[in-house]
Design a protein around this motif. Structure first.
Motif, PDB file in Angstrom:
ATOM      1  N   GLY A 138      -1.426  20.202  -0.726  1.00 37.11           N
ATOM      2  CA  GLY A 138      -1.785  19.186  -1.707  1.00 37.11           C
ATOM      3  C   GLY A 138      -2.719  18.163  -1.102  1.00 37.11           C
ATOM      4  O   GLY A 138      -3.462  18.467  -0.160  1.00 37.11           O
ATOM      5  N   TRP A 139      -2.677  16.965  -1.637  1.00 35.81           N
ATOM      6  CA  TRP A 139      -3.519  15.897  -1.133  1.00 35.81           C
ATOM      7  C   TRP A 139      -2.761  14.580  -1.147  1.00 35.81           C
ATOM      8  O   TRP A 139      -1.714  14.465  -1.786  1.00 35.81           O
ATOM      9  CB  TRP A 139      -4.835  15.821  -1.899  1.00 35.81           C
ATOM     10  N   ILE A 140      -3.285  13.617  -0.438  1.00 34.49           N
ATOM     11  CA  ILE A 140      -2.667  12.297  -0.340  1.00 34.49           C
ATOM     12  C   ILE A 140      -3.638  11.291  -0.932  1.00 34.49           C
ATOM     13  O   ILE A 140      -4.823  11.279  -0.599  1.00 34.49           O
ATOM     14  CB  ILE A 140      -2.378  11.924   1.128  1.00 34.49           C
ATOM     15  N   HIS A 141      -3.138  10.460  -1.842  1.00 42.75           N
ATOM     16  CA  HIS A 141      -3.966   9.376  -2.365  1.00 42.75           C
ATOM     17  C   HIS A 141      -3.225   8.068  -2.187  1.00 42.75           C
ATOM     18  O   HIS A 141      -1.997   8.007  -2.194  1.00 42.75           O
ATOM     19  CB  HIS A 141      -4.407   9.614  -3.810  1.00 42.75           C
ATOM     20  N   HIS A 142      -4.010   7.010  -2.005  1.00 37.73           N
ATOM     21  CA  HIS A 142      -3.462   5.685  -1.696  1.00 37.73           C
ATOM     22  C   HIS A 142      -3.731   4.718  -2.841  1.00 37.73           C
ATOM     23  O   HIS A 142      -4.771   4.798  -3.497  1.00 37.73           O
ATOM     24  CB  HIS A 142      -4.102   5.138  -0.414  1.00 37.73           C
ATOM     25  N   HIS A 143      -2.773   3.812  -3.031  1.00 41.34           N
ATOM     26  CA  HIS A 143      -2.884   2.771  -4.048  1.00 41.34           C
ATOM     27  C   HIS A 143      -2.430   1.457  -3.419  1.00 41.34           C
ATOM     28  O   HIS A 143      -1.482   1.440  -2.626  1.00 41.34           O
ATOM     29  CB  HIS A 143      -1.978   3.088  -5.250  1.00 41.34           C
ATOM     30  N   VAL A 144      -3.088   0.371  -3.779  1.00 42.89           N
ATOM     31  CA  VAL A 144      -2.730  -0.953  -3.273  1.00 42.89           C
ATOM     32  C   VAL A 144      -2.286  -1.794  -4.458  1.00 42.89           C
ATOM     33  O   VAL A 144      -2.952  -1.832  -5.499  1.00 42.89           O
ATOM     34  CB  VAL A 144      -3.920  -1.613  -2.537  1.00 42.89           C
ATOM     35  N   PHE A 145      -1.137  -2.484  -4.272  1.00 46.20           N
ATOM     36  CA  PHE A 145      -0.535  -3.289  -5.335  1.00 46.20           C
ATOM     37  C   PHE A 145      -0.300  -4.710  -4.856  1.00 46.20           C
ATOM     38  O   PHE A 145      -0.028  -4.950  -3.679  1.00 46.20           O
ATOM     39  CB  PHE A 145       0.833  -2.706  -5.742  1.00 46.20           C
ATOM     40  N   ARG A 175       0.864  -1.180   0.000  1.00 44.41           N
ATOM     41  CA  ARG A 175       0.000   0.000   0.000  1.00 44.41           C
ATOM     42  C   ARG A 175       0.897   1.226   0.000  1.00 44.41           C
ATOM     43  O   ARG A 175       1.805   1.342   0.821  1.00 44.41           O
ATOM     44  CB  ARG A 175      -0.910   0.020   1.217  1.00 44.41           C
ATOM     45  N   GLN A 176       0.635   2.122  -0.935  1.00 44.11           N
ATOM     46  CA  GLN A 176       1.454   3.322  -1.037  1.00 44.11           C
ATOM     47  C   GLN A 176       0.576   4.556  -0.902  1.00 44.11           C
ATOM     48  O   GLN A 176      -0.543   4.595  -1.416  1.00 44.11           O
ATOM     49  CB  GLN A 176       2.209   3.358  -2.362  1.00 44.11           C
ATOM     50  N   VAL A 179       6.556   9.569  -0.751  1.00 39.44           N
ATOM     51  CA  VAL A 179       5.713   8.395  -0.940  1.00 39.44           C
ATOM     52  C   VAL A 179       5.969   7.478   0.240  1.00 39.44           C
ATOM     53  O   VAL A 179       7.122   7.184   0.580  1.00 39.44           O
ATOM     54  CB  VAL A 179       6.030   7.656  -2.266  1.00 39.44           C
ATOM     55  N   LEU A 180       4.896   7.045   0.884  1.00 35.39           N
ATOM     56  CA  LEU A 180       4.971   6.053   1.959  1.00 35.39           C
ATOM     57  C   LEU A 180       4.596   4.712   1.366  1.00 35.39           C
ATOM     58  O   LEU A 180       3.570   4.585   0.693  1.00 35.39           O
ATOM     59  CB  LEU A 180       3.999   6.416   3.088  1.00 35.39           C
TER      60      LEU A 180
END
Length: 112
Positions: A95-102, A4-5, A59-60
């Motif tokens: 800004g904003w933070i959005h998350h993605h799962v890989f 998850r990033q 990026v986390l």
């Protein structure tokens, strides 16, 4: 493995870069490492990007064994607490933070 990033899409306030990184190091990473089931926590800070590419100063990236493990981490009290602590970080960020799962593919290696 599931990754998850969180993409910090925007910019750190000018002159706040060192304070931003110190806040992540001192306040957030210790919390993220306590998420149940987390296998790895990585924080990436941008150095450069292609012309016209969006700005992601940070990026986390966190890694889990499964989607179920990720779901448990996201439902945990430490995750809720980390979201509150993140508010201090956002005072230095525009800004904003959005998350993605890989789904992490098996690593490929090249022959020597």
């Amino acid at each position: 493995m599931i990754v998850r990033q969180a993409f910090f899409d925007g910019s750190i306030h000018p002159g706040k870069e060192a304070e931003f990184k110190a806040y992540v190091r001192d306040h957030l990473i210790p919390m993220w490492l306590k998420f149940p089931g987390v296998k790895e926590v990585r924080v990436l800070y941008a150095i450069e990007r292609d012309d016209g590419a969006p700005a992601y100063p940070m990026v986390l990236s966190t890694m889990y064994d499964s989607r179920e493990a990720l779901a448990a981490a996201l439902d945990s009290p430490i995750r809720s607490a980390s979201r509150e602590t993140t508010q201090g970080l956002l005072s230095m960020f525009e800004g904003w933070i959005h998350h993605h799962v890989f789904d992490l593919a098996e690593p490929e290696t090249r022959d020597a």
